[in-house]
Structure formats: C-alpha cells, structure tokens
Scaffold this active site. Structure first.
Site, mmCIF file in Angstrom:
data_model
loop_
_atom_site.group_PDB
_atom_site.id
_atom_site.type_symbol
_atom_site.label_atom_id
_atom_site.label_comp_id
_atom_site.label_asym_id
_atom_site.label_seq_id
_atom_site.Cartn_x
_atom_site.Cartn_y
_atom_site.Cartn_z
ATOM 1 N N GLY A 42 0.776 -1.243 0.000
ATOM 2 C CA GLY A 42 0.000 0.000 0.000
ATOM 3 C C GLY A 42 0.804 1.288 0.000
ATOM 4 O O GLY A 42 0.387 2.290 -0.546
ATOM 5 N N GLU A 97 3.697 4.822 5.366
ATOM 6 C CA GLU A 97 2.541 3.922 5.320
ATOM 7 C C GLU A 97 1.422 4.546 4.501
ATOM 8 O O GLU A 97 1.353 5.770 4.350
ATOM 9 C CB GLU A 97 2.025 3.718 6.762
ATOM 10 N N ASP A 98 0.528 3.701 4.023
ATOM 11 C CA ASP A 98 -0.636 4.213 3.297
ATOM 12 C C ASP A 98 -1.697 4.733 4.269
ATOM 13 O O ASP A 98 -2.232 5.823 4.095
ATOM 14 C CB ASP A 98 -1.227 3.139 2.369
ATOM 15 N N ASP A 101 -5.089 2.652 10.720
ATOM 16 C CA ASP A 101 -6.480 2.363 11.050
ATOM 17 C C ASP A 101 -6.556 2.067 12.563
ATOM 18 O O ASP A 101 -6.601 2.993 13.365
ATOM 19 C CB ASP A 101 -6.905 1.184 10.166
ATOM 20 N N SER A 102 -6.522 0.807 12.951
ATOM 21 C CA SER A 102 -6.500 0.503 14.390
ATOM 22 C C SER A 102 -5.160 0.896 15.010
ATOM 23 O O SER A 102 -5.063 1.115 16.213
ATOM 24 C CB SER A 102 -6.733 -0.993 14.628
ATOM 25 N N GLY A 103 -4.129 0.949 14.187
ATOM 26 C CA GLY A 103 -2.789 1.263 14.681
ATOM 27 C C GLY A 103 -1.997 0.024 15.077
ATOM 28 O O GLY A 103 -0.817 0.114 15.388
ATOM 29 N N THR A 105 -0.880 -2.658 13.338
ATOM 30 C CA THR A 105 0.240 -3.043 12.477
ATOM 31 C C THR A 105 1.471 -2.188 12.775
ATOM 32 O O THR A 105 2.558 -2.711 12.994
ATOM 33 C CB THR A 105 -0.151 -2.879 10.989
ATOM 34 N N LEU A 106 1.273 -0.890 12.800
ATOM 35 C CA LEU A 106 2.410 0.005 13.003
ATOM 36 C C LEU A 106 2.956 -0.054 14.415
ATOM 37 O O LEU A 106 4.153 0.082 14.624
ATOM 38 C CB LEU A 106 2.025 1.435 12.621
ATOM 39 N N LYS A 129 -7.155 7.320 10.137
ATOM 40 C CA LYS A 129 -8.542 7.236 10.617
ATOM 41 C C LYS A 129 -8.480 7.238 12.137
ATOM 42 O O LYS A 129 -8.534 6.176 12.768
ATOM 43 C CB LYS A 129 -9.173 5.908 10.171
ATOM 44 N N PHE A 150 -14.152 2.824 4.218
ATOM 45 C CA PHE A 150 -13.138 1.993 3.578
ATOM 46 C C PHE A 150 -12.697 2.643 2.276
ATOM 47 O O PHE A 150 -13.490 2.813 1.366
ATOM 48 C CB PHE A 150 -13.660 0.582 3.333
ATOM 49 N N ASP A 157 -6.030 -0.963 -1.524
ATOM 50 C CA ASP A 157 -6.817 -1.903 -2.325
ATOM 51 C C ASP A 157 -8.098 -2.348 -1.647
ATOM 52 O O ASP A 157 -8.254 -2.239 -0.416
ATOM 53 C CB ASP A 157 -5.994 -3.164 -2.612
ATOM 54 N N ARG A 163 -5.629 -0.293 -6.522
ATOM 55 C CA ARG A 163 -4.408 0.352 -6.014
ATOM 56 C C ARG A 163 -3.916 1.438 -6.960
ATOM 57 O O ARG A 163 -3.275 2.395 -6.545
ATOM 58 C CB ARG A 163 -3.276 -0.679 -5.870
#
Ligand code: IMP
Ligand code: MG
Length: 175
Positions: A42, A97-98, A101-103, A105-106, A129, A150, A157, A163
């Site tokens: 992404g 990052e693209d 969201d929830s945070g 992953t990062l 977000k 979304f 994607d 994408r």
C-alpha cells in the site's frame, strides 16, 4: 449493484499535500539523510511521490508484513513476509505507510524496528482514521485525516483492486 468508486480526495489535492509533506520533511531533516521505509504494498505509490518531493539525501528500503489473525479480526501481531535489505543502525528512519487504522500493524512494526538501533524513527502516513485507533501510535506526518470509511486508490486496495487509482476513493455498491 455494480461497484462504483466515489472520489474522496481528488488527485490534485493528494499531489499538493504530498508536496507540502515533502517540504516539511526536508526542513525537519536538514543536514541529514533520511532512510525511507516503505510498507508494501500500500505504501509504494505514496513513498515514490513523497521521495521525489524531499530535497535532502534519501535512501529507501521496502518491507512487507502480514498480521496473524483468525480471518475476521486481526490480532495485529505482525509477521514479516519480506524483511528489509539493509540494517537500520544509526539511520534516521522514516516509515512510510498508506493508512493507519486501528494502529496495530504500526505499533508492532515500530516495536520490532526500534530494536535495530536506528538513530531516530518517525512515522509518515498518507491517511489516518483516528476514530478507529486501538493501539496508541505516534504519527509524525499525516497527509489527511479521513472519516471511518473503507478507502481505495493511491496504493490502497479492495481485494487487491484499485491500487492504481490516482485519487483516494470510497467503494460503493459492495455488501
Ligand atoms: P491497522 O493495523 O488496523 O492500523 O491496519 C492498517 C492496514 O489495514 C493498512 O496498512 C491497510 O493495509 C489496511 N487498511 C485499513 N483501512 C483500510 C482502508 O480503508 N482501505 C484499504 N486498506 C485499509
Ligand atoms: Mg498498509
């Protein structure tokens, strides 16, 4: 109903904002070299455009992560699918990052990468977000704060599609 993509952020606005971010990053990293880390897939469109707008020396590396989960919800514990090629030791690292969201992953990714002794580590995301945040991550550079919808395009994607759209859009007409 056929899928349709509604424009949320037009191409020109994305380009203008990336130019501003590039200028700000160039000021903040004056006299330094910035090591950009792209989170695939992404982040790739954003990183390429951003890198072109940064006037200090830039190096780049790429990684790919996937999160362990039960299919319906992600635990956020990330598995490195493709690791970086280079060491981070002593580098001024900027993760690109693209979307945050929830945070989750990062949060986990930064935990892993901070153990590799970078001189500094910051985070830059095209989209944020904030309403959806579960894990507290410090975001240093944000392109756009967006509502809880979304989005696709500019690297993002929906089932691997869209994408390549040059703008940020919302997919409509899907269940
Ligand atoms: P987080 O761990 O919940 O912050 O999730 C971040 C990842 O989920 C992003 O890197 C995207 O791959 C994906 N994601 C979150 N929101 C969207 C969206 O609106 N469109 C496309 N992908 C998204
Ligand atoms: Mg991503």
């Amino acid at each position: 109903m056929a899928e349709n993509v509604r424009v949320l952020v037009p191409e020109k606005e994305v380009a203008a904002r990336i130019e501003e971010l590039g200028r700000k990053i160039s000021e903040d990293y004056a006299g330094k070299q910035v090591h950009l880390i792209c989170v695939l897939k992404g982040g790739v469109f954003f990183m390429c455009e951003l890198a072109k707008r940064i006037s200090v020396p830039v190096s780049m590396d790429f990684m790919s992560v996937s999160s362990y989960g039960d299919g319906t919800s992600s635990s956020g514990v990330v598995k490195i699918a493709k690791d970086l090629d280079e060491s981070l030791e002593g580098k001024d690292v900027l993760i690109v990052e693209d979307i945050i969201d929830s945070g989750r992953t990062l949060y986990y990714l930064m935990e892993i990468l901070s153990k590799r002794n970078p001189k500094s580590m910051r985070l830059c995301t095209l989209l944020d977000k904030p309403e959806r945040r579960v894990k507290d991550v410090k975001v240093d550079y944000v392109g756009f704060n967006i509502p809880d919808e979304f989005v696709v395009g500019y690297g993002l994607d929906y089932a691997q599609k869209y994408r390549n759209l040059p703008f940020i859009g919302v997919v409509e007409g899907v269940e």
